[in-house]
Motif scaffolding. Structure first.
Motif, mmCIF file in Angstrom:
data_model
loop_
_atom_site.group_PDB
_atom_site.id
_atom_site.type_symbol
_atom_site.label_atom_id
_atom_site.label_comp_id
_atom_site.label_asym_id
_atom_site.label_seq_id
_atom_site.Cartn_x
_atom_site.Cartn_y
_atom_site.Cartn_z
ATOM 1 N N VAL A 198 0.856 -1.193 0.000
ATOM 2 C CA VAL A 198 0.000 0.000 0.000
ATOM 3 C C VAL A 198 0.889 1.239 0.000
ATOM 4 N N GLY A 199 0.709 2.086 -0.970
ATOM 5 C CA GLY A 199 1.460 3.338 -1.053
ATOM 6 C C GLY A 199 2.776 3.233 -1.788
ATOM 7 N N ASP A 200 3.186 2.037 -2.159
ATOM 8 C CA ASP A 200 4.455 1.876 -2.874
ATOM 9 C C ASP A 200 4.348 0.734 -3.880
ATOM 10 N N GLN A 201 3.298 0.772 -4.656
ATOM 11 C CA GLN A 201 3.034 -0.308 -5.592
ATOM 12 C C GLN A 201 4.001 -0.334 -6.768
ATOM 13 N N THR A 202 4.678 0.769 -7.032
ATOM 14 C CA THR A 202 5.547 0.839 -8.208
ATOM 15 C C THR A 202 6.992 1.136 -7.832
ATOM 16 N N GLY A 203 7.359 0.847 -6.591
ATOM 17 C CA GLY A 203 8.746 1.034 -6.186
ATOM 18 C C GLY A 203 9.203 2.481 -6.224
ATOM 19 N N GLY A 204 8.297 3.414 -6.008
ATOM 20 C CA GLY A 204 8.647 4.831 -5.982
ATOM 21 C C GLY A 204 8.514 5.545 -7.313
ATOM 22 N N ARG A 205 8.244 4.818 -8.370
ATOM 23 C CA ARG A 205 8.053 5.449 -9.684
ATOM 24 C C ARG A 205 6.625 5.947 -9.820
ATOM 25 N N VAL A 206 6.409 6.883 -10.730
ATOM 26 C CA VAL A 206 5.052 7.278 -11.074
ATOM 27 C C VAL A 206 4.389 6.073 -11.727
ATOM 28 N N GLY A 207 3.228 5.719 -11.226
ATOM 29 C CA GLY A 207 2.559 4.526 -11.727
ATOM 30 C C GLY A 207 1.282 4.801 -12.493
ATOM 31 N N TRP A 208 0.701 5.995 -12.337
ATOM 32 C CA TRP A 208 -0.564 6.316 -12.977
ATOM 33 C C TRP A 208 -0.479 7.715 -13.556
ATOM 34 N N PHE A 209 -1.167 7.914 -14.665
ATOM 35 C CA PHE A 209 -1.094 9.163 -15.408
ATOM 36 C C PHE A 209 -2.516 9.660 -15.621
ATOM 37 N N LEU A 210 -2.836 10.755 -14.935
ATOM 38 C CA LEU A 210 -4.171 11.333 -15.008
ATOM 39 C C LEU A 210 -4.148 12.446 -16.051
ATOM 40 N N ARG B 223 0.849 12.829 -5.068
ATOM 41 C CA ARG B 223 0.713 11.556 -4.350
ATOM 42 C C ARG B 223 -0.736 11.364 -3.929
ATOM 43 N N ASP B 224 -1.174 10.104 -3.998
ATOM 44 C CA ASP B 224 -2.509 9.812 -3.485
ATOM 45 C C ASP B 224 -2.447 9.722 -1.958
ATOM 46 N N LEU B 225 -3.539 9.373 -1.321
ATOM 47 C CA LEU B 225 -3.573 9.384 0.138
ATOM 48 C C LEU B 225 -2.626 8.388 0.773
ATOM 49 N N TYR B 226 -2.143 7.409 0.004
ATOM 50 C CA TYR B 226 -1.225 6.409 0.551
ATOM 51 C C TYR B 226 0.223 6.672 0.173
ATOM 52 N N GLY B 227 0.460 7.588 -0.740
ATOM 53 C CA GLY B 227 1.820 7.888 -1.170
ATOM 54 C C GLY B 227 2.168 7.413 -2.563
ATOM 55 N N ASN B 228 1.255 6.715 -3.244
ATOM 56 C CA ASN B 228 1.503 6.331 -4.629
ATOM 57 C C ASN B 228 1.662 7.585 -5.478
ATOM 58 N N ARG B 229 2.598 7.538 -6.407
ATOM 59 C CA ARG B 229 2.896 8.705 -7.240
ATOM 60 C C ARG B 229 2.103 8.664 -8.551
ATOM 61 N N TRP B 230 1.521 9.798 -8.883
ATOM 62 C CA TRP B 230 0.729 9.992 -10.090
ATOM 63 C C TRP B 230 1.261 11.215 -10.834
ATOM 64 N N ASP B 231 1.082 11.244 -12.136
ATOM 65 C CA ASP B 231 1.274 12.457 -12.925
ATOM 66 C C ASP B 231 -0.090 13.048 -13.242
#
Length: 140
Positions: free
Chosen positions: A68-80, A115-123
């Protein structure tokens, strides 16, 4: 032709995730169906999205909770993608979204990482518009 229907974001809690994605980022709640006492099928998507949506999947094991919050190893994982970067950037900031940087112009468009509420990175990204195609006689 096949298309990408859902992508999964592992979350800690369904309701807090719904509140963030719906009320803060501005997604629509498309489905919230109880599967059993512990599992729900929760789908959110940006308004107007026609193909890809996000499945909010609650972590059920210790291994999933660790992601949770680090699904992509710190990389941006989703592009909005947006067609109105400034509007959406300001709306999201006002709603409490944490951006890691000021918006920047790149050869492909305008972008800022959040970052989302868990820390996942998005563009948040507005891609450059391509020029209108020319007609066969060379005009536009």
């Amino acid at each position: 032709m096949p298309h990408l229907g859902l992508v999964t974001v592992v979350v800690r809690d369904y309701d807090e995730a719904i509140a963030f994605y719906r009320d803060v980022i501005g997604f629509q709640l498309l489905e919230d169906t109880r599967i059993d006492a512990e599992k729900r099928w929760v789908v959110v998507a940006p308004p107007g999205a026609r193909e890809t949506a996000v499945l909010l999947a609650r972590a059920m094991t210790g291994e999933q909770e660790a992601r949770v919050g680090d699904q992509t190893g710190g990389r941006v994982g989703w592009f909005l993608n947006t067609e109105a970067f400034d509007r959406d950037y300001e709306r999201m900031r006002a709603a409490g979204v944490v951006f890691e940087e000021q918006p920047r112009r790149e050869p492909y468009g305008t972008v800022a990482v959040f970052r989302d509420l868990y820390g996942n990175r998005w563009d948040l990204i507005e891609l450059n518009r391509t020029d209108a195609p020319q007609s066969a006689d060379g005009g536009t």
